[in-house]
Design a protein around this motif. Structure first.
Motif, PDB file in Angstrom:
ATOM      1  N   ILE A 110     -24.498  50.951  77.589  1.00 18.07           N
ATOM      2  CA  ILE A 110     -25.564  50.240  77.038  1.00 18.07           C
ATOM      3  C   ILE A 110     -26.129  50.711  75.898  1.00 18.07           C
ATOM      4  N   GLY A 111     -26.583  52.181  75.800  1.00 20.57           N
ATOM      5  CA  GLY A 111     -27.063  52.806  74.674  1.00 20.57           C
ATOM      6  C   GLY A 111     -26.229  52.665  73.465  1.00 20.57           C
ATOM      7  N   VAL A 112     -24.876  52.712  73.650  1.00 14.41           N
ATOM      8  CA  VAL A 112     -24.012  52.667  72.424  1.00 14.41           C
ATOM      9  C   VAL A 112     -23.791  51.240  71.972  1.00 14.41           C
ATOM     10  N   GLY A 113     -24.103  50.277  72.966  1.00 17.57           N
ATOM     11  CA  GLY A 113     -24.044  48.943  72.610  1.00 17.57           C
ATOM     12  C   GLY A 113     -25.230  48.693  71.847  1.00 17.57           C
ATOM     13  N   ILE A 114     -26.287  48.924  72.256  1.00 18.68           N
ATOM     14  CA  ILE A 114     -27.568  48.773  71.463  1.00 18.68           C
ATOM     15  C   ILE A 114     -27.345  49.514  70.045  1.00 18.68           C
ATOM     16  N   ALA A 115     -26.923  50.709  70.012  1.00 19.92           N
ATOM     17  CA  ALA A 115     -26.609  51.318  68.735  1.00 19.92           C
ATOM     18  C   ALA A 115     -25.910  50.578  67.811  1.00 19.92           C
ATOM     19  N   ALA A 116     -24.911  50.132  68.216  1.00 14.42           N
ATOM     20  CA  ALA A 116     -23.911  49.331  67.484  1.00 14.42           C
ATOM     21  C   ALA A 116     -24.636  48.086  66.966  1.00 14.42           C
ATOM     22  N   LEU A 117     -25.474  47.494  67.643  1.00 15.46           N
ATOM     23  CA  LEU A 117     -26.086  46.184  67.212  1.00 15.46           C
ATOM     24  C   LEU A 117     -27.154  46.547  66.236  1.00 15.46           C
ATOM     25  N   ILE A 118     -27.907  47.855  66.298  1.00 14.12           N
ATOM     26  CA  ILE A 118     -28.685  48.146  65.328  1.00 14.12           C
ATOM     27  C   ILE A 118     -27.987  48.475  63.916  1.00 14.12           C
ATOM     28  N   TRP A 119     -26.750  49.071  64.051  1.00 14.83           N
ATOM     29  CA  TRP A 119     -26.028  49.286  62.756  1.00 14.83           C
ATOM     30  C   TRP A 119     -25.712  48.047  62.155  1.00 14.83           C
ATOM     31  N   LEU A 120     -25.116  47.112  62.782  1.00 16.53           N
ATOM     32  CA  LEU A 120     -24.431  45.905  62.542  1.00 16.53           C
ATOM     33  C   LEU A 120     -25.436  44.882  61.779  1.00 16.53           C
ATOM     34  N   GLY A 121     -26.918  45.000  62.522  1.00 18.43           N
ATOM     35  CA  GLY A 121     -27.877  44.483  61.899  1.00 18.43           C
ATOM     36  C   GLY A 121     -28.284  44.978  60.563  1.00 18.43           C
ATOM     37  N   TYR A 122     -28.448  46.114  60.208  1.00 16.46           N
ATOM     38  CA  TYR A 122     -28.665  46.657  58.935  1.00 16.46           C
ATOM     39  C   TYR A 122     -27.361  46.568  57.989  1.00 16.46           C
ATOM     40  N   TRP A 123     -26.306  46.458  58.527  1.00 17.52           N
ATOM     41  CA  TRP A 123     -24.914  46.329  57.719  1.00 17.52           C
ATOM     42  C   TRP A 123     -25.258  44.793  57.062  1.00 17.52           C
ATOM     43  N   ILE A 124     -25.445  43.867  58.032  1.00 15.43           N
ATOM     44  CA  ILE A 124     -25.463  42.466  57.382  1.00 15.43           C
ATOM     45  C   ILE A 124     -26.720  42.303  56.574  1.00 15.43           C
ATOM     46  N   GLN A 125     -27.827  42.924  56.779  1.00 13.02           N
ATOM     47  CA  GLN A 125     -29.105  42.854  55.983  1.00 13.02           C
ATOM     48  C   GLN A 125     -28.597  43.398  54.580  1.00 13.02           C
ATOM     49  N   ASN A 126     -27.813  44.679  54.452  1.00 10.06           N
ATOM     50  CA  ASN A 126     -27.465  44.938  52.989  1.00 10.06           C
ATOM     51  C   ASN A 126     -26.517  44.118  52.414  1.00 10.06           C
ATOM     52  N   ARG A 127     -25.639  43.483  53.358  1.00  8.42           N
ATOM     53  CA  ARG A 127     -24.826  42.516  52.520  1.00  8.42           C
ATOM     54  C   ARG A 127     -25.507  41.346  51.999  1.00  8.42           C
ATOM     55  N   VAL A 128     -26.293  40.822  52.686  1.00  7.30           N
ATOM     56  CA  VAL A 128     -27.153  39.649  52.066  1.00  7.30           C
ATOM     57  C   VAL A 128     -27.951  40.121  51.111  1.00  7.30           C
ATOM     58  N   ALA A 129     -28.862  40.988  51.230  1.00  8.05           N
ATOM     59  CA  ALA A 129     -29.615  41.733  50.126  1.00  8.05           C
ATOM     60  C   ALA A 129     -28.928  42.139  48.881  1.00  8.05           C
ATOM     61  N   ASN A 130     -28.521  41.224  47.917  1.00 11.96           N
ATOM     62  CA  ASN A 130     -28.047  41.505  46.604  1.00 11.96           C
ATOM     63  C   ASN A 130     -28.761  41.191  45.514  1.00 11.96           C
ATOM     64  N   VAL A 131     -28.433  41.536  44.157  1.00 15.95           N
ATOM     65  CA  VAL A 131     -29.115  41.106  43.093  1.00 15.95           C
ATOM     66  C   VAL A 131     -28.912  39.518  42.558  1.00 15.95           C
ATOM     67  N   LYS A 132     -27.792  39.096  42.971  1.00 14.29           N
ATOM     68  CA  LYS A 132     -27.591  37.703  42.690  1.00 14.29           C
ATOM     69  C   LYS A 132     -28.643  36.669  43.436  1.00 14.29           C
ATOM     70  N   ARG A 133     -29.098  37.101  44.786  1.00 10.16           N
ATOM     71  CA  ARG A 133     -30.088  36.496  45.431  1.00 10.16           C
ATOM     72  C   ARG A 133     -31.306  36.652  44.595  1.00 10.16           C
TER      73      ARG A 133
END
Length: 228
Positions: A61-84
């Motif tokens: 469960i801990g590893v799963g939550i950690a993976a979700l945290i990483w995924l959330g930040y990864w998606i946020q970094n992809r969305v936040a860009n200079v074009k937007r």
């Protein structure tokens, strides 16, 4: 210089700031991931489960939550860009200027670099770095939430801070909790920014009181007659 040329240069500077923001943001991700895993394992141990169960359930469960945290930040970094970010600037620029002379005056201030820049790096709460350009005649604010707002100092009567609160339930009782502070610019009646009386103020929400103090200090240096 025209507004388009200024915006090209502004986006180059903002791109550098955004990369710094993302590096700072991702630097904390492994810490949060490790805390999730350690916390879940510790919870299992404290609860008295045997090591095998803790490894099969709590660790997973801990590893799963950690993976979700990483995924959330990864998606946020992809969305936040200079074009937007540029799109937010362009949207505000389309409606801000009230005349060609107004636009030219803005460009003269920016071309001469007659302004100070204040940055807000709220990496745990926002998708972008906040950027506030404070000049004697014009201000430009890009929010960590991803929108842009511009100010014309000739339209402003005064500036002040306003504590922002929300109501939360604590032990069954409602309480007011401070969530930040807004930098408020009160417009002069009849000014272009007041938009025929439809808007009386322009606000900038900040996460921390220290950020408000820094912004107010910068504004007072550039526009000492606005407060009070």
């Amino acid at each position: 210089m025209n507004v388009s040329v200024w915006l090209d240069g502004e986006m180059k500077e903002f791109s550098t700031l955004l990369q710094q923001f993302k590096r700072k943001q991702m630097k904390n991700v492994p810490i949060w991931m490790a805390l999730c895993i350690i916390g879940m394992v510790a919870l299992g141990v404290v609860a008295g489960y045997d090591i095998g169960y803790v490894a099969r359930v709590h660790l997973v469960i801990g590893v799963g939550i950690a993976a979700l945290i990483w995924l959330g930040y990864w998606i946020q970094n992809r969305v936040a860009n200079v074009k937007r970010a540029r799109a937010a600037y362009e949207k505000e620029l389309k409606t801000f200027f009230c005349s060609a002379e107004d636009e030219q005056a803005f460009c003269r201030q920016m071309e001469s670099h007659n302004y100070d820049a204040v940055h807000f790096m709220n990496t745990g709460m926002e998708s972008y770095p906040g950027r506030f350009l404070v000049g004697p005649d014009y201000w430009v604010f890009f929010s960590g939430g991803g929108y842009c707002r511009m100010f014309r100092t000739a339209d402003i009567k005064t500036v002040y801070g306003r504590e922002e609160t929300t109501r939360v339930n604590v032990a069954g009782r409602g309480r007011r909790m401070t969530v930040g502070v807004s930098f408020v610019a009160e417009y002069k009646e009849g000014s272009p920014s007041a938009k025929g009386g439809k808007e009386s103020t322009g606000t900038v929400f900040l996460q921390k009181g220290e950020q408000y103090k820094k912004l107010l200090e910068t504004v007072m240096q550039r526009c000492p007659g606005l407060r009070g």
